[in-house]
Design a protein around this motif. Structure first.
Motif, mmCIF file in Angstrom:
data_model
loop_
_atom_site.group_PDB
_atom_site.id
_atom_site.type_symbol
_atom_site.label_atom_id
_atom_site.label_comp_id
_atom_site.label_asym_id
_atom_site.label_seq_id
_atom_site.Cartn_x
_atom_site.Cartn_y
_atom_site.Cartn_z
ATOM 1 N N TRP A 65 43.262 36.901 29.131
ATOM 2 C CA TRP A 65 42.501 37.760 29.855
ATOM 3 C C TRP A 65 41.520 38.653 29.121
ATOM 4 O O TRP A 65 40.191 38.956 29.538
ATOM 5 N N LEU A 66 41.870 39.181 27.992
ATOM 6 C CA LEU A 66 40.874 40.056 27.076
ATOM 7 C C LEU A 66 39.935 39.114 26.681
ATOM 8 O O LEU A 66 38.858 39.387 26.547
ATOM 9 N N ILE A 67 40.241 38.152 26.287
ATOM 10 C CA ILE A 67 39.037 37.034 25.578
ATOM 11 C C ILE A 67 38.195 36.546 26.637
ATOM 12 O O ILE A 67 36.856 36.691 26.361
ATOM 13 N N ALA A 68 38.677 36.314 27.840
ATOM 14 C CA ALA A 68 37.812 35.686 29.007
ATOM 15 C C ALA A 68 36.721 37.069 29.550
ATOM 16 O O ALA A 68 35.515 36.961 29.889
ATOM 17 N N THR A 69 37.501 38.091 29.678
ATOM 18 C CA THR A 69 36.806 39.174 30.121
ATOM 19 C C THR A 69 35.729 39.622 29.057
ATOM 20 O O THR A 69 34.480 39.846 29.442
ATOM 21 N N LEU A 70 36.018 39.648 27.940
ATOM 22 C CA LEU A 70 34.869 39.919 26.747
ATOM 23 C C LEU A 70 33.755 38.888 26.766
ATOM 24 O O LEU A 70 32.750 39.351 26.613
ATOM 25 N N PRO A 82 39.987 29.881 36.125
ATOM 26 C CA PRO A 82 40.438 28.398 35.577
ATOM 27 C C PRO A 82 40.957 28.567 33.995
ATOM 28 O O PRO A 82 41.920 27.901 33.722
ATOM 29 N N TYR A 83 40.148 29.492 33.286
ATOM 30 C CA TYR A 83 40.576 29.735 31.948
ATOM 31 C C TYR A 83 41.878 30.054 31.712
ATOM 32 O O TYR A 83 42.711 29.886 30.879
ATOM 33 N N LEU A 84 42.214 31.204 32.532
ATOM 34 C CA LEU A 84 43.567 31.879 32.458
ATOM 35 C C LEU A 84 44.602 30.667 32.999
ATOM 36 O O LEU A 84 45.749 30.475 32.406
#
Length: 137
Positions: free
Chosen positions: A55-60, A116-118
């Motif tokens: 979640w942190l990686i995708a949000t950043l 989808p990434y999560l």
């Protein structure tokens, strides 16, 4: 045509990334999961950590990409795409590019990029968390 080509290329790259993530974890990732399980973490704890990490990686990545795109259009006047959008005529008007993005648009793009990434990262984490630690280490 050019926009559709760029969209298909980025969709293809995203599908390759999702397939690579969903196909399985590396031996080091499996070993990390087994060590965490051996020191007392439950499978739910391991999956929760993987979820928040993803979640942190995708949000950043979303915030950084959106900020760079906004800066390219607003500050750089879309220098990369302007010639493609305006055509090759010498006598062309110089329109002012004013991006209009609402909350709904941003939420839609965020949802289509992050969810989808999560899923692609949680499924292999669940499979490896269910493995017996004695078999991996």
């Amino acid at each position: 045509g050019f926009g559709g080509f760029c969209m298909l290329a980025s969709l293809g790259a995203f599908l390759i990334l999702a397939y690579d993530k969903a196909s399985g974890l590396s031996r080091e990732d499996l070993r990390e999961m087994a060590i965490l399980r051996l020191i007392g973490w439950s499978a739910g704890d391991v999956m929760l950590v993987r979820f928040w990490e993803s979640w942190l990686i995708a949000t950043l990545a979303f915030v950084l990409g959106s900020s760079l795109a906004w800066g390219h259009v607003v500050l750089g006047q879309a220098a990369v795409f302007r010639p493609l959008l305006l055509g090759w005529s010498v006598l062309r008007p110089l329109p002012e590019l004013v991006p209009q993005v609402g909350i709904g648009d941003g939420l839609l793009v965020f949802t289509l990029a992050v969810i989808p990434y999560l899923v692609a990262t949680i499924v292999p984490a669940w499979r490896s968390a269910m493995a017996r630690p004695e078999q991996v280490v």
